[in-house]
Design an enzyme around this catalytic site. Sequence first.
Site, short mmCIF file in Angstrom:
data_model
loop_
_atom_site.label_atom_id
_atom_site.label_comp_id
_atom_site.label_asym_id
_atom_site.label_seq_id
_atom_site.Cartn_x
_atom_site.Cartn_y
_atom_site.Cartn_z
N ASP A 9 0.88 -1.18 0.00
CA ASP A 9 0.00 0.00 0.00
C ASP A 9 0.91 1.22 0.00
O ASP A 9 1.89 1.26 0.74
CB ASP A 9 -0.90 -0.01 1.24
CG ASP A 9 -2.07 0.96 1.12
OD1 ASP A 9 -1.85 2.11 0.67
OD2 ASP A 9 -3.20 0.57 1.46
N ASP A 53 -3.35 -3.09 -2.06
CA ASP A 53 -4.36 -2.03 -2.11
C ASP A 53 -4.68 -1.75 -3.57
O ASP A 53 -3.89 -2.06 -4.48
CB ASP A 53 -3.83 -0.77 -1.43
CG ASP A 53 -4.90 0.29 -1.32
OD1 ASP A 53 -5.91 0.04 -0.66
OD2 ASP A 53 -4.73 1.37 -1.94
N ASP A 329 14.63 -68.24 -3.31
CA ASP A 329 15.51 -68.03 -4.44
C ASP A 329 15.26 -69.13 -5.47
O ASP A 329 15.26 -70.32 -5.13
CB ASP A 329 16.98 -68.05 -4.00
CG ASP A 329 17.91 -67.62 -5.11
OD1 ASP A 329 18.09 -66.40 -5.29
OD2 ASP A 329 18.46 -68.51 -5.81
N ASN A 337 17.95 -68.56 -18.15
CA ASN A 337 18.27 -67.42 -19.01
C ASN A 337 19.25 -67.81 -20.11
O ASN A 337 19.10 -67.40 -21.26
CB ASN A 337 18.86 -66.28 -18.17
CG ASN A 337 17.81 -65.44 -17.47
OD1 ASN A 337 16.68 -65.35 -17.93
ND2 ASN A 337 18.18 -64.83 -16.36
N ASP A 346 12.04 -63.81 -17.89
CA ASP A 346 11.07 -62.85 -17.35
C ASP A 346 9.70 -63.52 -17.16
O ASP A 346 9.00 -63.26 -16.17
CB ASP A 346 10.93 -61.65 -18.28
CG ASP A 346 12.14 -60.73 -18.23
OD1 ASP A 346 12.98 -60.91 -17.32
OD2 ASP A 346 12.26 -59.85 -19.10
N GLU A 372 16.29 -62.94 -8.89
CA GLU A 372 15.37 -64.08 -8.78
C GLU A 372 15.06 -64.41 -7.33
O GLU A 372 14.61 -65.52 -7.00
CB GLU A 372 15.95 -65.31 -9.49
CG GLU A 372 17.21 -65.88 -8.87
CD GLU A 372 18.49 -65.24 -9.40
OE1 GLU A 372 19.55 -65.90 -9.29
OE2 GLU A 372 18.45 -64.12 -9.93
#
Length: 463
Positions: A9, A53, A329, A337, A346, A372
Amino acid sequence: MAGRILIVDNVPTNRIILKVKLSSAFYEVIQAASGRDAMMRAKQDQPDIIILDTNLGDMTAHEACAQLKADPITCDIPVLIATPAADTEAKIAALKAGADEFLTKPIDELTLTARVRALLRARSTTHELRRRNETARTLGFAEAPVNFTMPGKIVLVGRNPEDAMTWRAGLRGLVQDTIEISQADRVIEKIAADDAADVYLISADIMGSTGGLSLISDIRARANTRFAGIVVVHGAQDRKEAIMALDLGANDIITRGADPEEMALRLRSQMRSKKEADALRSTIDEGLRLAMVDPLTGLYNRRYALPHIAQIAQASNQAGQNFALMLLDLDRFKRINDTYGHAVGDEVLKEVALRMQKCLRSVDLVARYGGEEFLICLPQISLRDARITAERIRAAICDTAVTVTAQGDPVMSSVSIGLAMGGAPDGTPVQHDTQALLDIADRALYDAKAEGRNQVTLGPFAA
């Protein structure tokens, strides 16, 4: 201090009067004498609220507000503009400039502090959501913000049907959201039936003088409307009801008979805030899900599992109950794999995860511990039942092929399990260290591997 407020203000006396009012409510107050000074202080001090203001000497409040909202550093700071009491155009201009609220001169102290409390509450919630979202984005779990263009739903709850119909007529063409009229006694019924709105416009005096206030509390108490926008319409002289509405959780208040454009601007502002907050919560929830869930198997990951197990251990100790930990495990997983490829590997991991889940209760935790290796926690269970569960899991994995290759070759697998028991073996509560129990289960798993694989081995009972 409860919050930092910047008063702007160009008349020193006005600043002093406003500072006294806010300081008596234990807010930290800083001051600026011009629009340019306000820009500098806002960036430097990062206030929680800015009060402007109408005339700042070097610019109008509307110009200052527009600049503040356009600057990325200050755009999130709520802005209040003080306007003359009977100047409807000034009020609408303030909202169009981006102000979060306006204060009518002369500024009433109780109304001022109620407005400040409501804005601080809303800012705190939004600020925390944005902070969590930024953390999620830093971790790579969230996407960039999007524009919120989907129309929302606004429900009008007037003193009577004619009241709400007048509002709807005034809003026609000013808001793009769906507008519905509802009787007050049916609002909660619809919410319970999962028919909730994004924003509610409620008369303060439905079903008696304070019926609207009771409805605010009911809406805030429901999970699916806890974050809905609520705008309360009150009589020009009903200052007490207006203040109570804000303190009960209303986001905004508007005087009965206000210009329809002002009502539309307020509703649009609440809808915009609601949509943005919903999007942030959704992004955060998704980020947390990605942070806690293994993307391949859909199981919880180690980050989630360890603190969860610590809670189970604490609850078991307090209740004098047993719980079990298993480390599992897959046997010779590397051979799978190497022989069939990682895509088949997977598939094996996903199927093993599914078979484990089918062997467990809803209260049990199963997580992918890494590679795993899997981790299972069974609360409120005896040693006998824990061994039965472990054997059931072992058999579920090794009895039938876990997947079939593209050439039609069945892929067999088996699992070794190390079992550790925690809790109170003799009925005496024992404070367990989660890592110590994991070490016991890990040694038991090593023994299961050394003794020929595809078996369950029990570690010593922790004490």
